[in-house]
Design a protein around this motif. Structure first.
Motif, PDB file in Angstrom:
ATOM      1  N   LEU A 180       0.896  -1.259   0.116  1.00  0.00           N
ATOM      2  CA  LEU A 180       0.059  -0.012  -0.222  1.00  0.00           C
ATOM      3  C   LEU A 180       1.033   1.274   0.058  1.00  0.00           C
ATOM      4  O   LEU A 180       1.851   1.242   0.753  1.00  0.00           O
ATOM      5  N   THR A 181       0.609   2.368  -0.712  1.00  0.00           N
ATOM      6  CA  THR A 181       1.296   3.483  -0.955  1.00  0.00           C
ATOM      7  C   THR A 181       0.441   4.431  -0.451  1.00  0.00           C
ATOM      8  O   THR A 181      -0.820   4.667  -0.249  1.00  0.00           O
ATOM      9  N   THR A 182       0.960   5.813  -0.445  1.00  0.00           N
ATOM     10  CA  THR A 182       0.335   7.083  -0.077  1.00  0.00           C
ATOM     11  C   THR A 182      -0.549   7.316  -1.003  1.00  0.00           C
ATOM     12  O   THR A 182      -1.408   8.367  -0.771  1.00  0.00           O
ATOM     13  N   ALA A 183      -0.258   6.893  -2.107  1.00  0.00           N
ATOM     14  CA  ALA A 183      -1.214   7.315  -3.366  1.00  0.00           C
ATOM     15  C   ALA A 183      -2.759   6.793  -3.135  1.00  0.00           C
ATOM     16  O   ALA A 183      -3.537   7.050  -3.988  1.00  0.00           O
ATOM     17  N   ASP A 184      -2.882   5.764  -2.246  1.00  0.00           N
ATOM     18  CA  ASP A 184      -4.235   5.108  -2.110  1.00  0.00           C
ATOM     19  C   ASP A 184      -5.248   6.008  -1.675  1.00  0.00           C
ATOM     20  O   ASP A 184      -6.425   6.035  -2.062  1.00  0.00           O
ATOM     21  N   LEU A 185      -5.085   7.116  -0.857  1.00  0.00           N
ATOM     22  CA  LEU A 185      -6.161   7.986  -0.690  1.00  0.00           C
ATOM     23  C   LEU A 185      -6.424   8.854  -1.575  1.00  0.00           C
ATOM     24  O   LEU A 185      -7.610   8.960  -1.761  1.00  0.00           O
ATOM     25  N   TYR A 186      -5.586   8.953  -2.763  1.00  0.00           N
ATOM     26  CA  TYR A 186      -5.936   9.672  -3.907  1.00  0.00           C
ATOM     27  C   TYR A 186      -6.842   8.996  -4.558  1.00  0.00           C
ATOM     28  O   TYR A 186      -7.666   9.025  -5.364  1.00  0.00           O
ATOM     29  N   LEU A 187      -6.258   7.760  -4.704  1.00  0.00           N
ATOM     30  CA  LEU A 187      -7.132   6.507  -5.468  1.00  0.00           C
ATOM     31  C   LEU A 187      -8.522   6.255  -4.887  1.00  0.00           C
ATOM     32  O   LEU A 187      -9.344   6.045  -5.843  1.00  0.00           O
ATOM     33  N   PHE A 188      -8.776   6.090  -3.824  1.00  0.00           N
ATOM     34  CA  PHE A 188     -10.206   5.749  -2.986  1.00  0.00           C
ATOM     35  C   PHE A 188     -10.858   7.200  -3.412  1.00  0.00           C
ATOM     36  O   PHE A 188     -12.064   7.055  -3.386  1.00  0.00           O
ATOM     37  N   GLY A 189     -10.476   8.265  -3.137  1.00  0.00           N
ATOM     38  CA  GLY A 189     -11.317   9.497  -3.514  1.00  0.00           C
ATOM     39  C   GLY A 189     -11.611   9.438  -4.911  1.00  0.00           C
ATOM     40  O   GLY A 189     -12.652   9.855  -5.060  1.00  0.00           O
ATOM     41  N   ALA A 190     -10.779   9.258  -5.627  1.00  0.00           N
ATOM     42  CA  ALA A 190     -11.125   9.230  -7.153  1.00  0.00           C
ATOM     43  C   ALA A 190     -12.212   8.188  -7.389  1.00  0.00           C
ATOM     44  O   ALA A 190     -13.071   8.395  -8.112  1.00  0.00           O
ATOM     45  N   LEU A 191     -12.143   7.121  -6.674  1.00  0.00           N
ATOM     46  CA  LEU A 191     -13.216   6.108  -6.931  1.00  0.00           C
ATOM     47  C   LEU A 191     -14.580   6.474  -6.615  1.00  0.00           C
ATOM     48  O   LEU A 191     -15.506   6.379  -7.596  1.00  0.00           O
ATOM     49  N   LEU A 192     -14.638   7.301  -5.392  1.00  0.00           N
ATOM     50  CA  LEU A 192     -15.978   7.777  -5.095  1.00  0.00           C
ATOM     51  C   LEU A 192     -16.390   8.775  -5.828  1.00  0.00           C
ATOM     52  O   LEU A 192     -17.836   8.803  -6.258  1.00  0.00           O
ATOM     53  N   ILE A 193     -15.775   9.741  -6.285  1.00  0.00           N
ATOM     54  CA  ILE A 193     -16.047  10.957  -6.992  1.00  0.00           C
ATOM     55  C   ILE A 193     -16.460  10.553  -8.395  1.00  0.00           C
ATOM     56  O   ILE A 193     -17.467  11.026  -9.046  1.00  0.00           O
ATOM     57  N   CYS A 194     -15.850   9.533  -9.153  1.00  0.00           N
ATOM     58  CA  CYS A 194     -16.156   9.254 -10.221  1.00  0.00           C
ATOM     59  C   CYS A 194     -17.363   8.510 -10.601  1.00  0.00           C
ATOM     60  O   CYS A 194     -18.037   8.656 -11.471  1.00  0.00           O
TER      61      CYS A 194
END
Length: 321
Positions: A180-194
């Motif tokens: 798991l990387t620090t990018a995961d927060l960006y990715l999960f946020g992108a998932l919800l908004i998309c």
């Protein structure tokens, strides 16, 4: 009976029977879409998935010479100029006031939010790891659709959707080494908004052509993207190499505009839940493109996962709802 008796006899009026349960009769279910319409909608949604599968590789190319904020804002601005030209050339009327709130959700989700968050994530994440987002996106979009539009997929649909999501997540996590990387927060946020943007766009595409949905959403976000580009360009690297130019142009025209045009048309034809499940194939396609365009390597698990995903897609497309 005489003619006079017949004339004076009261006419009987048929009264519909009232259900004994005391409940109002249900409205008849809408007729299913013709087979030809369903096939066309599935094809349009599939073309959208293919277009989206190149988004991460093209973004990785773009980041080779362009800063992340500059890349995202220029991508949105270029898409808006093309969409605005099409709307102007065809003299499309401005949408009704009641549509603008939904268009704002589409813009926040697929024009600004998802591109920005995934681009920031790709600075420190591989495309394989970023594909985890797309692996969860079909299931999340189906959930948003149930909450927003009242769709009611069958149990078989949910079982296949969960199985497909699990298969994709397992494969992509294995490809990225399970870290798991620090990018995961960006990715999960992108998932919800998309997922919110996809659901709202699919709903609007039932009331206006899909290309107009994304077109007006791009126009709505144009001032924000122009301002962002003006602020970012002086402070970030900007070098137009072959890769960075191709990545920017594809992300702006292929993924941000044309891909969403066919995607929303497909969602309007076959419904948001079913169309969303076609995206189960997107991470695998992304990884295939990454092999050819970025030199990444795949394991033998790829064909096995692909076969499992295709089975899940087939079940979701044949299930009720």
């Amino acid at each position: 009976m005489t003619a006079q008796d017949s004339a004076t006899r009261p006419t009987r009026i048929a009264v519909p029977a009232v259900p004994t349960s005391g409940r109002a009769p249900r409205e008849p279910a809408p007729a299913p879409a013709p087979a030809g319409t369903h096939r066309t909608g599935t094809l349009m949604a599939a073309l959208g998935v293919i277009a989206f599968s190149l988004t991460f590789p093209s973004t990785a190319w773009g980041l080779e010479g362009i800063g992340p904020w500059s890349f995202v804002t220029l991508r949105g601005a270029l898409s808006a100029l093309v969409a605005g030209g099409c709307l102007l050339a065809l003299r499309v009327a401005v949408p009704d006031r009641r549509h603008w709130a939904g268009l704002a959700v589409v813009g926040a989700g697929v024009v600004v939010g998802f591109p920005l968050l995934t681009t920031l994530a790709l600075q420190t994440s591989t495309t394989a790891h970023a594909a985890v987002v797309v692996g969860l996106l079909p299931l999340t979009t189906a959930v948003f659709s149930v909450l927003r539009t009242g769709a009611r997929p069958s149990r078989a649909f949910w079982a296949a959707a969960l199985a497909g999501a699990a298969a994709v997540i397992a494969f992509t996590v294995q490809q990225s080494g399970g870290a798991l990387t620090t990018a995961d927060l960006y990715l999960f946020g992108a998932l919800l908004i998309c997922a919110a943007g996809y659901t709202e766009g699919g709903r609007l595409a039932r009331e206006m052509p899909g290309w107009q949905v994304i077109g007006w959403a791009l126009i709505l976000c144009l001032p924000l993207n122009l301002l962002g580009a003006a602020l970012a360009l002086p402070h970030e690297p900007f070098q137009l190499t072959g890769h960075s130019t191709a990545g920017l142009l594809y992300a702006a025209l292929g993924s941000q505009f044309l891909g969403l045009v066919v995607w929303y048309r497909g969602m309007a034809a076959i419904g948001v839940p079913k169309a969303s499940q076609l995206q189960l194939a997107q991470p695998l396609l992304t990884l295939v493109w990454s092999v050819f365009l970025l030199g990444e390597h795949l394991t033998v698990a790829a064909p096995l996962t692909a076969a499992a995903v295709l089975v899940c897609i087939a079940v979701t497309q044949r299930s009720r709802g």
